[in-house]
Design an enzyme around this catalytic site. Sequence first.
Site, PDB file in Angstrom:
ATOM      1  N   HIS A 304       0.866  -1.180   0.000  1.00  0.00           N
ATOM      2  CA  HIS A 304       0.000   0.000   0.000  1.00  0.00           C
ATOM      3  C   HIS A 304       0.904   1.232   0.000  1.00  0.00           C
ATOM      4  O   HIS A 304       1.666   1.441   0.946  1.00  0.00           O
ATOM      5  CB  HIS A 304      -0.871  -0.030   1.273  1.00  0.00           C
ATOM      6  CG  HIS A 304      -1.819   1.116   1.385  1.00  0.00           C
ATOM      7  ND1 HIS A 304      -3.163   1.012   1.066  1.00  0.00           N
ATOM      8  CD2 HIS A 304      -1.629   2.398   1.773  1.00  0.00           C
ATOM      9  CE1 HIS A 304      -3.753   2.173   1.272  1.00  0.00           C
ATOM     10  NE2 HIS A 304      -2.856   3.032   1.704  1.00  0.00           N
ATOM     11  N   HIS A 347       0.064   3.570  11.600  1.00  0.00           N
ATOM     12  CA  HIS A 347       1.191   4.489  11.498  1.00  0.00           C
ATOM     13  C   HIS A 347       1.115   5.623  12.507  1.00  0.00           C
ATOM     14  O   HIS A 347       0.063   5.897  13.096  1.00  0.00           O
ATOM     15  CB  HIS A 347       1.310   5.059  10.083  1.00  0.00           C
ATOM     16  CG  HIS A 347       0.130   5.851   9.608  1.00  0.00           C
ATOM     17  ND1 HIS A 347      -1.064   5.294   9.276  1.00  0.00           N
ATOM     18  CD2 HIS A 347      -0.025   7.179   9.401  1.00  0.00           C
ATOM     19  CE1 HIS A 347      -1.913   6.212   8.874  1.00  0.00           C
ATOM     20  NE2 HIS A 347      -1.320   7.381   8.949  1.00  0.00           N
ATOM     21  N   GLU A 353      -3.185  15.122  10.443  1.00  0.00           N
ATOM     22  CA  GLU A 353      -4.138  14.712   9.421  1.00  0.00           C
ATOM     23  C   GLU A 353      -5.574  14.999   9.849  1.00  0.00           C
ATOM     24  O   GLU A 353      -6.072  14.402  10.798  1.00  0.00           O
ATOM     25  CB  GLU A 353      -4.008  13.208   9.156  1.00  0.00           C
ATOM     26  CG  GLU A 353      -2.582  12.737   8.888  1.00  0.00           C
ATOM     27  CD  GLU A 353      -2.498  11.221   8.804  1.00  0.00           C
ATOM     28  OE1 GLU A 353      -3.549  10.554   8.759  1.00  0.00           O
ATOM     29  OE2 GLU A 353      -1.380  10.692   8.811  1.00  0.00           O
ATOM     30  N   TYR A 362     -15.493   4.738   3.933  1.00  0.00           N
ATOM     31  CA  TYR A 362     -14.017   4.795   3.872  1.00  0.00           C
ATOM     32  C   TYR A 362     -13.470   3.423   4.253  1.00  0.00           C
ATOM     33  O   TYR A 362     -13.877   2.836   5.253  1.00  0.00           O
ATOM     34  CB  TYR A 362     -13.521   5.873   4.831  1.00  0.00           C
ATOM     35  CG  TYR A 362     -12.027   6.013   4.876  1.00  0.00           C
ATOM     36  CD1 TYR A 362     -11.313   6.432   3.751  1.00  0.00           C
ATOM     37  CD2 TYR A 362     -11.320   5.734   6.040  1.00  0.00           C
ATOM     38  CE1 TYR A 362      -9.938   6.561   3.792  1.00  0.00           C
ATOM     39  CE2 TYR A 362      -9.948   5.868   6.087  1.00  0.00           C
ATOM     40  CZ  TYR A 362      -9.261   6.273   4.957  1.00  0.00           C
ATOM     41  OH  TYR A 362      -7.898   6.401   4.996  1.00  0.00           O
ATOM     42  N   HIS A 377      -6.156  13.073  13.328  1.00  0.00           N
ATOM     43  CA  HIS A 377      -5.041  12.297  13.853  1.00  0.00           C
ATOM     44  C   HIS A 377      -3.843  13.222  13.847  1.00  0.00           C
ATOM     45  O   HIS A 377      -3.271  13.523  12.806  1.00  0.00           O
ATOM     46  CB  HIS A 377      -4.813  11.046  13.000  1.00  0.00           C
ATOM     47  CG  HIS A 377      -6.034  10.167  12.953  1.00  0.00           C
ATOM     48  ND1 HIS A 377      -6.726   9.896  11.801  1.00  0.00           N
ATOM     49  CD2 HIS A 377      -6.712   9.547  13.946  1.00  0.00           C
ATOM     50  CE1 HIS A 377      -7.760   9.117  12.080  1.00  0.00           C
ATOM     51  NE2 HIS A 377      -7.776   8.884  13.373  1.00  0.00           N
ATOM     52  N   HIS A 383      -2.554   5.734  14.669  1.00  0.00           N
ATOM     53  CA  HIS A 383      -3.900   5.409  14.186  1.00  0.00           C
ATOM     54  C   HIS A 383      -3.776   4.368  13.086  1.00  0.00           C
ATOM     55  O   HIS A 383      -2.671   3.987  12.694  1.00  0.00           O
ATOM     56  CB  HIS A 383      -4.648   6.653  13.706  1.00  0.00           C
ATOM     57  CG  HIS A 383      -3.893   7.453  12.684  1.00  0.00           C
ATOM     58  ND1 HIS A 383      -2.817   8.241  12.995  1.00  0.00           N
ATOM     59  CD2 HIS A 383      -4.062   7.582  11.341  1.00  0.00           C
ATOM     60  CE1 HIS A 383      -2.359   8.831  11.908  1.00  0.00           C
ATOM     61  NE2 HIS A 383      -3.085   8.435  10.883  1.00  0.00           N
TER      62      HIS A 383
HETATM   63 FE   LIG Z   1      -2.900   8.679   8.789  1.00  0.00          FE
END
Ligand SMILES: [Fe+2]
Length: 451
Positions: A304, A347, A353, A362, A377, A383
């Site tokens: 990803h 991460h 963010e 989502y 975040h 998160h």
């Molecule tokens: Fe993120």
Amino acid sequence: MTSHSLPAWMIRAVTSNGVHAGYMPGFGNDFETEALPGALPQGQNSPQKCAYGLYAEQLSGSAFTKPHPERTWCYRIRPSVKHTTRFEKIDVPLWKSAPHVLPDVISLGQYRWDPIPHAQEDLTWITGMRTVTTAGDVNTQTGMASHIYLVTRSMEDEYFYSADGEILVVPQEGRLRFCTELGIIDLEPKEIAILPRGLVYRVEVLEGPARGFVCENYGVPFTLPNRGPIGANCMANPRDFKTPVAAFEDREVPSSVVLKWCGQFHRTRIGHSPLDVVAWHGNYAPWKYDLRTYSPVGAILFDHPDPSIFTVLTAPSGLEGTANIDFVLFRERWLVAEHSFRPPWYHKNVMSELMGNIYGVYDAKPKGFVPGGMSLHNCMLPHGPDRNAFEGASNAALKPEKLNETMSFMFETRFPQHLTEWAAKAAPLQDDYIDCWESLSKKFDGTPDVK
Ligand SMILES: [Fe+2]
């Protein structure tokens, strides 16, 4: 753009070649447009006398000496000095600016909000703005603020402009018309628009109530990201950005202009509409962009990629590769990666963010992050997928899968984002958001078996 609903005193214009009625395509082009034939001087910017008795005026969005300056020459009925008189300070209590760090508000945590309910009261573009976070410092032109707008009423003989930054508008429900000095933009969900710093405009409700997200960018303007090895195409293509053709109002009625300046709001009263630019040319102008034209690039074999692969726009901070703000889009796309965990991984990020959901589901949060809702975040706050997303993606058959009916975005800034009191206490914060990770279980038992 529809023309039938424009009032008679709003004079529409076509470009000289007559091809693009309403909007001109391109990003950062040196546009030219005139609402009356011959209003735009040719071959020079400042003739001794302008056609139609217009005044020539330059609107500078960057320092004169920037390597590629952003500026637009306007040919208008009155110069802008006639569009302000003395200022009186006014209160716009829910529109905050950085620095805005409150001792009794904690910004440290993972936050998520339900959609903000539509307002029952009369709210305009100015009074309907609710600040969620601020970052950086408006006085040093660094950082940003994120807002929710709830608009139920058109501005009438009232105008607004901000010296504090450009405004990126991300509608989520309802349709708005931005009547600006440089032309008219009609905006609906799945589109975005930019209103440059210093541009005067009025916002009308075409279909209400209207709700959406705003990123107020205190720094240098958004631009297209460097594409690197991706090359000349895909992501946001320049031709899909639309700048309005010139349109002006010759309207003499008592009017007010509200100016946002260093986080404060001031009103000035004049006797006419300030939207009186008959012709203009330059590269500093509003635009809109249809998010459905964004061509995502992603993993076609395994893993990803970082979400920067989905950057629509970036506002540089001066530190190379480190944005004051990135505007990132998560839209419909195919997932085809083999032997991979396909959703975003867990991460922590030095960048902060702020996400919003425009419509649909989502993939990292099948529940709880719903259209009109948002999440934060913050800098170095961990998160990632909730338990359902993790278990689903860890055990799914990895056949090609289309993510349909999904459109979320992120305002990502290098600066920590501080919650406002409204966001922390009045807005529908989900107190149980952090519990979405609670049921993630320990799988490690000291053996190398894949669990
Ligand atoms: Fe993120």
